[in-house]
Design a protein around this motif. Structure first.
Motif, PDB file in Angstrom:
ATOM      1  N   LEU A 134       0.829  -1.190   0.000  1.00 39.81           N
ATOM      2  CA  LEU A 134       0.000   0.000   0.000  1.00 39.81           C
ATOM      3  C   LEU A 134       0.871   1.251   0.000  1.00 39.81           C
ATOM      4  O   LEU A 134       2.028   1.220   0.432  1.00 39.81           O
ATOM      5  N   ARG A 135       0.274   2.361  -0.470  1.00 34.51           N
ATOM      6  CA  ARG A 135       1.035   3.606  -0.551  1.00 34.51           C
ATOM      7  C   ARG A 135       0.503   4.687   0.393  1.00 34.51           C
ATOM      8  O   ARG A 135       1.231   5.629   0.696  1.00 34.51           O
ATOM      9  N   HIS A 136      -0.761   4.593   0.791  1.00 39.30           N
ATOM     10  CA  HIS A 136      -1.377   5.652   1.578  1.00 39.30           C
ATOM     11  C   HIS A 136      -1.294   5.322   3.066  1.00 39.30           C
ATOM     12  O   HIS A 136      -0.392   5.773   3.754  1.00 39.30           O
ATOM     13  N   TRP A 137      -2.253   4.576   3.582  1.00 45.15           N
ATOM     14  CA  TRP A 137      -2.181   4.125   4.972  1.00 45.15           C
ATOM     15  C   TRP A 137      -1.393   2.822   5.035  1.00 45.15           C
ATOM     16  O   TRP A 137      -1.449   2.001   4.124  1.00 45.15           O
ATOM     17  N   ASN A 138      -0.661   2.641   6.163  1.00 47.87           N
ATOM     18  CA  ASN A 138       0.241   1.496   6.310  1.00 47.87           C
ATOM     19  C   ASN A 138       1.150   1.366   5.082  1.00 47.87           C
ATOM     20  O   ASN A 138       1.228   0.309   4.452  1.00 47.87           O
ATOM     21  N   PRO A 139       1.857   2.425   4.742  1.00 43.59           N
ATOM     22  CA  PRO A 139       2.628   2.434   3.495  1.00 43.59           C
ATOM     23  C   PRO A 139       3.909   1.610   3.585  1.00 43.59           C
ATOM     24  O   PRO A 139       4.504   1.457   4.657  1.00 43.59           O
ATOM     25  N   ASP A 144      16.395   4.597   0.857  1.00 44.91           N
ATOM     26  CA  ASP A 144      17.815   4.302   0.621  1.00 44.91           C
ATOM     27  C   ASP A 144      18.128   2.817   0.753  1.00 44.91           C
ATOM     28  O   ASP A 144      19.165   2.415   1.289  1.00 44.91           O
ATOM     29  N   GLY A 145      17.207   1.979   0.250  1.00 43.44           N
ATOM     30  CA  GLY A 145      17.473   0.546   0.185  1.00 43.44           C
ATOM     31  C   GLY A 145      16.850  -0.282   1.287  1.00 43.44           C
ATOM     32  O   GLY A 145      16.914  -1.517   1.239  1.00 43.44           O
ATOM     33  N   ARG A 146      16.251   0.360   2.283  1.00 36.65           N
ATOM     34  CA  ARG A 146      15.622  -0.376   3.368  1.00 36.65           C
ATOM     35  C   ARG A 146      14.170   0.062   3.539  1.00 36.65           C
ATOM     36  O   ARG A 146      13.875   1.251   3.475  1.00 36.65           O
ATOM     37  N   VAL A 147      13.295  -0.889   3.779  1.00 41.66           N
ATOM     38  CA  VAL A 147      11.894  -0.581   4.011  1.00 41.66           C
ATOM     39  C   VAL A 147      11.731  -0.030   5.424  1.00 41.66           C
ATOM     40  O   VAL A 147      12.209  -0.621   6.396  1.00 41.66           O
ATOM     41  N   ARG A 148      11.076   1.102   5.524  1.00 36.71           N
ATOM     42  CA  ARG A 148      10.863   1.711   6.836  1.00 36.71           C
ATOM     43  C   ARG A 148       9.830   0.923   7.630  1.00 36.71           C
ATOM     44  O   ARG A 148       8.748   0.615   7.129  1.00 36.71           O
ATOM     45  N   GLU A 149      10.183   0.635   8.874  1.00 37.41           N
ATOM     46  CA  GLU A 149       9.310  -0.159   9.746  1.00 37.41           C
ATOM     47  C   GLU A 149       8.648   0.698  10.820  1.00 37.41           C
ATOM     48  O   GLU A 149       7.988   0.171  11.720  1.00 37.41           O
ATOM     49  N   ASP A 150       8.823   2.022  10.744  1.00 35.77           N
ATOM     50  CA  ASP A 150       8.351   2.901  11.810  1.00 35.77           C
ATOM     51  C   ASP A 150       7.154   3.755  11.400  1.00 35.77           C
ATOM     52  O   ASP A 150       6.827   4.737  12.071  1.00 35.77           O
ATOM     53  N   ILE A 151       6.481   3.399  10.294  1.00 33.55           N
ATOM     54  CA  ILE A 151       5.443   4.282   9.755  1.00 33.55           C
ATOM     55  C   ILE A 151       4.118   3.565   9.521  1.00 33.55           C
ATOM     56  O   ILE A 151       3.278   4.047   8.753  1.00 33.55           O
ATOM     57  N   ALA A 152       3.909   2.431  10.165  1.00 37.09           N
ATOM     58  CA  ALA A 152       2.723   1.620   9.886  1.00 37.09           C
ATOM     59  C   ALA A 152       1.423   2.377  10.135  1.00 37.09           C
ATOM     60  O   ALA A 152       0.414   2.141   9.459  1.00 37.09           O
ATOM     61  N   ASP A 158       2.246  12.095   4.038  1.00 34.12           N
ATOM     62  CA  ASP A 158       2.820  12.876   5.134  1.00 34.12           C
ATOM     63  C   ASP A 158       4.277  12.490   5.362  1.00 34.12           C
ATOM     64  O   ASP A 158       5.140  13.346   5.604  1.00 34.12           O
ATOM     65  N   VAL A 159       4.552  11.198   5.306  1.00 35.74           N
ATOM     66  CA  VAL A 159       5.926  10.714   5.495  1.00 35.74           C
ATOM     67  C   VAL A 159       6.836  11.280   4.406  1.00 35.74           C
ATOM     68  O   VAL A 159       7.966  11.708   4.681  1.00 35.74           O
ATOM     69  N   LEU A 160       6.342  11.307   3.180  1.00 35.02           N
ATOM     70  CA  LEU A 160       7.145  11.831   2.074  1.00 35.02           C
ATOM     71  C   LEU A 160       7.431  13.316   2.246  1.00 35.02           C
ATOM     72  O   LEU A 160       8.541  13.788   1.953  1.00 35.02           O
ATOM     73  N   ALA A 161       6.445  14.075   2.714  1.00 33.17           N
ATOM     74  CA  ALA A 161       6.667  15.504   2.959  1.00 33.17           C
ATOM     75  C   ALA A 161       7.740  15.693   4.025  1.00 33.17           C
ATOM     76  O   ALA A 161       8.603  16.580   3.902  1.00 33.17           O
TER      77      ALA A 161
END
Length: 424
Positions: A134-139, A144-152, A158-161
């Motif tokens: 998913l791209r919006h909620w629970n994105p 830089d090569g690693r999937v972020r695990e802190d934004i579920a 908002d994270v991109l901004a």
């Protein structure tokens, strides 16, 4: 550069749109330069490859949507087709990119973004462990090569901004010039609740997604001001293609001249959109804001093609384009600064299955069947009608240009400079 996903010109109030609320973009236009006739191909991959390479769709060959959503091993080869980001990086700019990267499957080509010219990224990774994400909620965002695990529990846009602001802050602290391509995820469907929708307990709809995107644009402009870098930072807002019309439910549907997905402007009704080789599918907003050299509230009616951003970014950063590199764009730096530029006579669009067309501001000619549309009274764009001396002349003039736009052919018959001149 803020590259919004699926938003045509008619969605902005400053372009005469009547259906949506875009106060921050309207303020951006009032404090900067608005281009009234900017165009791109009517779907993401052709438009985005043209942006990166400065090449028309026929020349770069990507007329269809790269099937990243199906886990393809295909990719856009930016080693064979150089990008402006590669040139800017070699000039000493730190380069970063966000959001939508539907130009390769990252799990298959993990170095694709770096190869395209970007040092850092925060990108929606469409596949993870064999599953679509998913791209919006629970994105699922790859930074830089690693999937972020802190934004579920966070909203992806908002994270991109946050990431964009962090990149600007770090570049300023390091005393480094920077380029950021912010591929905004909004307002592309699925139609989902924004944080404002959830807070207010209201139903999701396209208009709310557009309004939230507008707020995020405002947040980035505010950050440029807060960081004290506006005097030497240009912010560009552009749509990648027209609005996905099926996402808009026309409240006037069923009334005379009102279709199910009709949008409304002060100039008339807009029908059609994304995927369609017409004005509704290709006419996008383009606003430039920043230093005092950008005249406040100015409007340029010159035709602009998305391929023109390549040489424009190079000229703004005083980056030379190698004489050996053939591109189809022309810089709009003079217009950005309120001066007379060298306007192009036509723009080009392409999409798989429907071919290509040329638009000269008054007429739209299709290569496939020589169909001609009369675009002298947009947003109406009816067939040109019966053959006449005038129509034959238009077809001959535009048809001759098609002969010059081929995958391996010479540059189009307009005077594109081999090198970009350094800005005055």
């Amino acid at each position: 550069m803020i590259y919004a996903d699926d938003i045509g010109y008619e969605a902005l109030n400053c372009y005469g749109g009547l259906d949506f609320k875009t106060p921050r973009l309207d303020q951006m236009a009032a404090a900067g330069m608005r281009f009234s006739r900017a165009y791109a191909s009517p779907v993401c991959t052709p438009s985005r490859v043209s942006l990166h390479t400065g090449l028309y769709t026929t020349r770069h060959g990507h007329l269809g949507v790269l099937p990243v959503h199906h886990g393809t091993r295909q990719k856009v080869d930016f080693q064979k087709m150089p990008t402006f980001a590669q040139l800017l990086r070699s000039r000493g700019y730190t380069t970063s990119v966000t959001g939508k990267w539907q130009l390769a499957t990252l799990q298959v080509w993990p170095d694709h973004i770096r190869d395209a010219g970007f040092d850092s990224w925060c990108i929606w990774q469409i596949w993870r462990d064999g599953n679509k994400t998913l791209r919006h909620w629970n994105p699922t965002l790859n930074e830089d090569g690693r999937v972020r695990e802190d934004i579920a529990d966070r909203f992806g846009p908002d994270v991109l901004a946050d990431y964009v602001i962090e990149q600007m802050t770090e570049a300023k602290a390091a005393g480094k010039p920077f380029f950021i391509l912010h591929n905004e995820l909004l307002p592309h469907d699925p139609i989902i609740e924004t944080p404002d929708d959830r807070a207010l307990g209201r139903q999701a709809q396209l208009g709310n997604m557009i309004h939230y995107m507008d707020k995020l644009v405002g947040r980035l402009l505010d950050a440029v001001e807060t960081l004290g870098i506006r005097d030497n930072t240009y912010v560009v807002f552009m749509g990648d293609n027209g609005t996905h019309d099926v996402d808009f439910k026309n409240p006037k549907s069923g009334q005379p001249h009102e279709l199910k997905h009709t949008r409304h402007t002060i100039a008339g009704n807009v029908n059609g959109g994304k995927f369609q080789l017409n004005d509704a599918g290709t006419h996008v907003p383009l606003i430039v804001w920043g230093p005092k050299s950008v005249p406040r509230g100015a409007v340029s009616d010159d035709l602009v093609d998305v391929v023109d951003l390549f040489p424009t970014f190079c000229e703004l950063t005083e980056t030379a384009i190698p004489a050996s590199l053939s591109i189809d764009g022309r810089s709009i730096v003079p217009q950005i600064h309120g001066r007379v530029g060298t306007p192009r006579a036509w723009v080009h669009h392409g999409i798989a299955g429907k071919g290509e067309n040329l638009f000269d501001g008054s007429w739209r000619l299709f290569r496939k069947d020589s169909k001609l549309l009369d675009a002298r009274n947009l947003p109406a764009e009816p067939p040109a009608g019966k053959a006449s001396e005038q129509i034959d002349a238009v077809k001959n003039r535009l048809g001759s240009i098609f002969e010059k736009i081929t995958p391996t052919g010479p540059r189009p018959p307009e005077p594109f400079p081999a090198r970009v001149l350094v800005r005055e």
